[in-house]
Design an enzyme around this catalytic site. Structure first.
Site, PDB file in Angstrom:
ATOM      1  N   THR A 195       0.811  -1.215   0.000  1.00 27.82           N
ATOM      2  CA  THR A 195       0.000   0.000   0.000  1.00 27.82           C
ATOM      3  C   THR A 195       0.849   1.272   0.000  1.00 27.82           C
ATOM      4  O   THR A 195       0.333   2.364  -0.192  1.00 27.82           O
ATOM      5  CB  THR A 195      -0.948   0.010   1.215  1.00 27.82           C
ATOM      6  OG1 THR A 195      -1.905   1.071   1.072  1.00 27.82           O
ATOM      7  CG2 THR A 195      -0.187   0.209   2.510  1.00 27.82           C
ATOM      8  N   VAL A 219       0.700  -1.283  -6.246  1.00 25.65           N
ATOM      9  CA  VAL A 219       1.186   0.086  -6.139  1.00 25.65           C
ATOM     10  C   VAL A 219       0.322   0.800  -5.099  1.00 25.65           C
ATOM     11  O   VAL A 219      -0.719   0.283  -4.677  1.00 25.65           O
ATOM     12  CB  VAL A 219       1.165   0.844  -7.491  1.00 25.65           C
ATOM     13  CG1 VAL A 219       2.172   0.259  -8.448  1.00 25.65           C
ATOM     14  CG2 VAL A 219      -0.229   0.848  -8.098  1.00 25.65           C
ATOM     15  N   ASP A 220       0.747   1.979  -4.736  1.00 22.92           N
ATOM     16  CA  ASP A 220       0.174   2.773  -3.656  1.00 22.92           C
ATOM     17  C   ASP A 220      -1.356   2.772  -3.621  1.00 22.92           C
ATOM     18  O   ASP A 220      -2.017   3.144  -4.588  1.00 22.92           O
ATOM     19  CB  ASP A 220       0.675   4.212  -3.823  1.00 22.92           C
ATOM     20  CG  ASP A 220       0.351   5.083  -2.625  1.00 22.92           C
ATOM     21  OD1 ASP A 220      -0.304   4.608  -1.686  1.00 22.92           O
ATOM     22  OD2 ASP A 220       0.769   6.250  -2.638  1.00 22.92           O
ATOM     23  N   GLY A 221      -1.914   2.376  -2.454  1.00 22.24           N
ATOM     24  CA  GLY A 221      -3.359   2.420  -2.285  1.00 22.24           C
ATOM     25  C   GLY A 221      -3.906   3.832  -2.329  1.00 22.24           C
ATOM     26  O   GLY A 221      -5.099   4.044  -2.591  1.00 22.24           O
ATOM     27  N   GLY A 222      -3.037   4.828  -2.072  1.00 23.37           N
ATOM     28  CA  GLY A 222      -3.477   6.214  -2.090  1.00 23.37           C
ATOM     29  C   GLY A 222      -3.910   6.701  -3.462  1.00 23.37           C
ATOM     30  O   GLY A 222      -4.615   7.703  -3.585  1.00 23.37           O
TER      31      GLY A 222
END
Length: 384
Positions: A195, A219-222
């Site tokens: 995350t 890839v980044d959960g954001g």
């Protein structure tokens, strides 16, 4: 016999019984921590004050945040903090207190987000070392007996999103799925790496479930859920195994912690044009703020059940005493139903203290501890 007097007494007793029922009926309590940045300064400040106040109000110097929440969710650095507050030390208690978790992020920030100088030279932009973060988190989510913790090894239901490049869709890690099948159980340190894998800063993070049957290139959960509050609420509403009494938002008490806006680091040109980095920052902030506004609308009839703690502009990301005080002393901000925000009279400190009053009044949570055994798990509803 005075019938009117008898009737009044009957209604008075019925009213007292109804009020007593309302006071003792517990709402399911959700804690959600945003991604964003590398230090989690806003969430860290809020969590330290939250736990301090819980201990003050209960008179229990060992009380922890997990004792009073039924569900904890996080994205990015928020997920790392959430995992530290949720990971079971083997006795049913979290591995870290809020203050310990924030101190860990501060002291290990340069290792978690260590610049890979070779990659920076080759790609002409800063890139962080995946190996450095992997090593730190792998050591963090181990018990004293060297047991590597998984999603199942959390004190409370736990949820973390990422984005899977293999399926081109969001991928949500949860204790509920991990309890249902080892094919959805992942090691906690890998979930945190997944995350946090922001494109251009980290490589995509490949991970596989403990039984090797489910894989993900994360890839980044954001990118899709910088603010995971809506995902946490949806999860609770549909997870009838862990939350059978929840029928709607009226049964929830939610604390959502932001991590400050990203757009302050990228400027829009004097000609009104936005750079690519500015557009990315606006999108990430936009996703987070849209979730906040939607939830504000969802809780419009019971607004006191939804608290959002967010900071405005912060000039530094250093998590020290003065910065924590600055976050807490800022006046709170609330989304308006039809767009925009309003500045509240209360500070973030006062709003957290008000929230803790309600939190402590309803007592500790009564959910079962982490399901360590594979057996005896009733399947979740198919629409979860």
């Amino acid at each position: 016999m005075d019938l009117s007097k008898v009737t009044l007494e009957i209604f008075a007793k019925l009213e007292q019984k109804w009020l007593s029922h309302c006071e003792t009926t517990k709402k399911v309590r959700i804690l959600s921590i945003d991604g964003g940045g590398t230090t989690g300064i806003v969430a860290g400040a809020a969590l330290i004050h939250l736990e301090d106040q819980i201990r003050f109000k209960t008179g229990d110097p060992r009380a922890q945040i997990a004792d009073f929440f039924d569900m904890i969710a996080g994205t990015g650095v928020g997920a790392i903090i959430a995992a530290m507050l949720s990971a079971d030390d083997g006795t049913g208690h979290p591995l870290f207190t809020a203050r310990e978790a924030v101190k860990f992020i501060t002291q290990n920030n340069s290792k978690l987000f260590k610049v890979n100088k070779l990659a920076g030279v080759l790609h002409r932009q800063k890139r962080f070392s995946c190996k450095s973060m992997d090593k730190v988190l792998k050591e963090t989510f181990k018990r004293e007996d060297k047991t590597v913790l998984t999603l199942k090894d959390t004190c409370k239901p736990f949820l973390v999103p990422c984005f899977d490049l293999k399926s081109s869709a969001p991928f949500v890690f949860s204790r509920a799925d991990a309890s249902e099948s080892p094919s959805f159980n992942f090691e906690l340190w890998k979930v945190c790496c997944a995350t946090s894998a922001t494109p251009s800063l980290f490589k995509p993070f490949p991970l596989t479930s403990v039984d090797g049957k489910t894989s993900c290139s994360a890839v980044d959960g954001g990118l899709v859920m910088k603010n995971p509050t809506a995902a946490a609420i949806t999860h609770v509403l549909h997870n009838k195994r862990d939350f059978p009494s929840v029928n709607g938002v009226e049964d929830l008490l939610v604390l959502s912690l932001g991590n400050g806006p990203w757009h302050g680091r990228s400027k829009v040109g004097s000609n009104g044009k936005c750079s690519t980095s500015s557009v990315v920052d606006i999108v990430l902030d936009g996703v987070s703020e849209t979730v906040d506004q939607m939830l504000g609308n969802a809780f419009c009839w019971n607004r006191a059940d939804y608290f959002r703690i967010q900071a405005n502009e912060l000039g530094s990301e250093t998590m020290d005493g003065p910065r924590i005080e600055e976050v807490l002393n800022e006046r709170g901000v609330e989304s308006l139903p039809f767009g925009g925000k309003q500045l509240l009279a209360e500070t973030n400190r006062q709003r957290i203290e008000s929230f803790v009053q309600r939190l402590v009044a309803s007592g500790k949570t009564s959910l079962p501890p982490s399901p360590h055994k594979e057996s005896a798990v009733s399947p979740l509803a198919k629409d979860r």
